[in-house]
Structures are given as structure tokens and as C-alpha cells.
Motif scaffolding. Sequence first.
Motif, mmCIF file in Angstrom:
data_model
loop_
_atom_site.group_PDB
_atom_site.id
_atom_site.type_symbol
_atom_site.label_atom_id
_atom_site.label_comp_id
_atom_site.label_asym_id
_atom_site.label_seq_id
_atom_site.Cartn_x
_atom_site.Cartn_y
_atom_site.Cartn_z
ATOM 1 N N MET A 1 0.846 -1.199 0.000
ATOM 2 C CA MET A 1 0.000 0.000 0.000
ATOM 3 C C MET A 1 0.881 1.249 0.000
ATOM 4 O O MET A 1 1.776 1.387 0.834
ATOM 5 N N VAL A 2 0.637 2.137 -0.920
ATOM 6 C CA VAL A 2 1.409 3.367 -1.034
ATOM 7 C C VAL A 2 0.837 4.408 -0.090
ATOM 8 O O VAL A 2 -0.377 4.550 0.035
ATOM 9 N N THR A 3 1.716 5.139 0.568
ATOM 10 C CA THR A 3 1.265 6.223 1.438
ATOM 11 C C THR A 3 1.654 7.549 0.811
ATOM 12 O O THR A 3 2.675 7.634 0.126
ATOM 13 N N PRO A 4 0.857 8.597 1.041
ATOM 14 C CA PRO A 4 1.200 9.898 0.460
ATOM 15 C C PRO A 4 2.473 10.472 1.083
ATOM 16 O O PRO A 4 2.801 10.169 2.229
ATOM 17 N N LEU A 5 3.177 11.279 0.313
ATOM 18 C CA LEU A 5 4.442 11.861 0.745
ATOM 19 C C LEU A 5 4.245 12.776 1.948
ATOM 20 O O LEU A 5 4.951 12.659 2.952
ATOM 21 N N VAL A 6 3.291 13.681 1.847
ATOM 22 C CA VAL A 6 2.954 14.562 2.973
ATOM 23 C C VAL A 6 1.497 14.336 3.325
ATOM 24 O O VAL A 6 0.660 14.105 2.458
ATOM 25 N N ASN A 7 1.198 14.405 4.604
ATOM 26 C CA ASN A 7 -0.168 14.149 5.052
ATOM 27 C C ASN A 7 -0.738 15.417 5.689
ATOM 28 O O ASN A 7 -0.551 15.652 6.876
ATOM 29 N N HIS A 8 -1.372 16.245 4.864
ATOM 30 C CA HIS A 8 -1.985 17.478 5.352
ATOM 31 C C HIS A 8 -3.364 17.177 5.917
ATOM 32 O O HIS A 8 -4.086 16.342 5.389
ATOM 33 N N LYS A 9 -3.733 17.893 6.968
ATOM 34 C CA LYS A 9 -5.084 17.783 7.487
ATOM 35 C C LYS A 9 -5.984 18.680 6.645
ATOM 36 O O LYS A 9 -5.708 19.868 6.490
ATOM 37 N N ILE A 10 -7.034 18.097 6.075
ATOM 38 C CA ILE A 10 -7.935 18.857 5.212
ATOM 39 C C ILE A 10 -8.966 19.567 6.076
ATOM 40 O O ILE A 10 -9.708 18.925 6.822
ATOM 41 N N VAL A 11 -8.992 20.893 6.000
ATOM 42 C CA VAL A 11 -9.944 21.694 6.767
ATOM 43 C C VAL A 11 -10.845 22.431 5.795
ATOM 44 O O VAL A 11 -10.360 23.197 4.954
ATOM 45 N N LYS A 12 -12.136 22.169 5.882
ATOM 46 C CA LYS A 12 -13.104 22.863 5.036
ATOM 47 C C LYS A 12 -13.673 24.029 5.841
ATOM 48 O O LYS A 12 -14.039 23.875 7.003
ATOM 49 N N LYS A 13 -13.768 25.187 5.209
ATOM 50 C CA LYS A 13 -14.336 26.340 5.904
ATOM 51 C C LYS A 13 -15.848 26.208 6.038
ATOM 52 O O LYS A 13 -16.439 26.734 6.961
ATOM 53 N N ARG A 14 -16.448 25.528 5.081
ATOM 54 C CA ARG A 14 -17.894 25.328 5.127
ATOM 55 C C ARG A 14 -18.219 24.022 4.413
ATOM 56 O O ARG A 14 -17.819 23.826 3.265
ATOM 57 N N THR A 15 -18.948 23.145 5.080
ATOM 58 C CA THR A 15 -19.306 21.872 4.459
ATOM 59 C C THR A 15 -20.743 21.881 3.952
ATOM 60 O O THR A 15 -21.089 21.090 3.083
ATOM 61 N N ALA A 16 -21.577 22.774 4.498
ATOM 62 C CA ALA A 16 -22.970 22.846 4.058
ATOM 63 C C ALA A 16 -23.051 23.493 2.674
ATOM 64 O O ALA A 16 -22.256 24.369 2.345
ATOM 65 N N LYS A 17 -24.004 23.047 1.878
ATOM 66 C CA LYS A 17 -24.208 23.628 0.551
ATOM 67 C C LYS A 17 -24.845 25.009 0.687
ATOM 68 O O LYS A 17 -25.614 25.263 1.621
ATOM 69 N N PHE A 18 -24.547 25.892 -0.264
ATOM 70 C CA PHE A 18 -25.239 27.171 -0.339
ATOM 71 C C PHE A 18 -26.562 26.931 -1.045
ATOM 72 O O PHE A 18 -26.580 26.487 -2.194
ATOM 73 N N LYS A 19 -27.668 27.216 -0.350
ATOM 74 C CA LYS A 19 -28.977 26.989 -0.950
ATOM 75 C C LYS A 19 -29.475 28.252 -1.624
ATOM 76 O O LYS A 19 -29.197 29.367 -1.177
ATOM 77 N N ARG A 20 -30.256 28.070 -2.657
ATOM 78 C CA ARG A 20 -30.828 29.203 -3.367
ATOM 79 C C ARG A 20 -31.865 29.885 -2.488
ATOM 80 O O ARG A 20 -32.635 29.225 -1.779
ATOM 81 N N TYR A 21 -31.875 31.195 -2.557
ATOM 82 C CA TYR A 21 -32.783 31.988 -1.735
ATOM 83 C C TYR A 21 -34.232 31.647 -2.060
ATOM 84 O O TYR A 21 -34.595 31.553 -3.229
ATOM 85 N N GLN A 22 -35.034 31.430 -1.014
ATOM 86 C CA GLN A 22 -36.465 31.105 -1.077
ATOM 87 C C GLN A 22 -36.737 29.727 -1.695
ATOM 88 O O GLN A 22 -37.854 29.440 -2.097
ATOM 89 N N SER A 23 -35.722 28.847 -1.745
ATOM 90 C CA SER A 23 -35.968 27.495 -2.258
ATOM 91 C C SER A 23 -36.803 26.681 -1.269
ATOM 92 O O SER A 23 -37.437 25.707 -1.651
ATOM 93 N N ASP A 24 -36.825 27.108 -0.008
ATOM 94 C CA ASP A 24 -37.642 26.412 0.986
ATOM 95 C C ASP A 24 -39.104 26.838 0.925
ATOM 96 O O ASP A 24 -39.966 26.171 1.482
ATOM 97 N N ARG A 25 -39.404 27.944 0.253
ATOM 98 C CA ARG A 25 -40.770 28.469 0.211
ATOM 99 C C ARG A 25 -41.515 28.094 -1.063
ATOM 100 O O ARG A 25 -42.717 27.884 -1.050
ATOM 101 N N LYS A 26 -40.811 28.058 -2.176
ATOM 102 C CA LYS A 26 -41.481 27.835 -3.458
ATOM 103 C C LYS A 26 -41.029 26.505 -4.056
ATOM 104 O O LYS A 26 -39.842 26.192 -4.085
#
Length: 133
Positions: A1-26
Motif C-alpha cells: 500500500m502506497v502512502t502519500p508523501l505529505v499528510n496534510h489535514k484537510i480543513v473545510k471552511k464550510r461543508t454545508a451547501k449554499f442553498k438558493r434563496y427562497q428554495s424552501d418556500r417555493k
Amino acid sequence: MVTPLVNHKIVKKRTAKFKRYQSDRKVTVKESWRKPRGIDGRHRRKFKGLPPHPNVGYGSNKKTKHLLPNGFLKFVVHNVADLDLLMMHNRKYCAEIAHNVSTLNRKAICERAAQLNVNVVNKNARLRSEEDE
């Protein structure tokens, strides 16, 4: 099994999707993001208390951008010759077999990848077991 050369910790600033405005109403307004363009729209004018807009500030870290959870960058392979490009870069890139590659060629690619010590992400895709044949 090959391992990656450097192992960076992946940090996402936002994991939630951006929803379209008023998509919950119409019903006719789907959830996929569209930029609000109304002349009087509160959302376009960024009033307080309204959902956030996607912008450059939510971008990923340059070092971890496009990194898979296994620590490799993805390289799409269409044939065995493409796999030879990864020979010297097997600690940074992993191979992904393209969707339109036949079962026979997939088997050949997987065998060559094992020889070159290259990690293949979807090596089990479309492989039939012995008893089916």
C-alpha cells in the motif's frame, strides 16, 4: 500500500451547501445555488439575517485543494500508457480509471498499477468475480 508523501489535514471552511434563496418556500425554486439578481432583492443587497453568499473567502487552502481523503491528488487514467506518467509521482498522485474504460482494459491497468506501486482509487469497479464468468 502506497502512502502519500505529505499528510496534510484537510480543513473545510464550510461543508454545508449554499442553498438558493427562497428554495424552501417555493416548489418551483430548486435548491441549487443561483446568484440573486433582483433589483430590490434583500438577499442580493446582503441585508442582516439572510443566508450567506458563496464568495472567495470560502475557498480551500492551496495545499489541500483537490486532495482526496486518502491524501492523494486524483489523475484520470484512460489506458496503460497514461499510468506510466505516474511512475515517479506515485506518492503524490493516485490513479482513477475513467468511466468509459472496458473491463478488459481495467484489469490490465490494475495489474500495471500494482507493478508500478501506484494507488488506484476505483480498482474494484466493474470487475466480475470468478464464478460469474
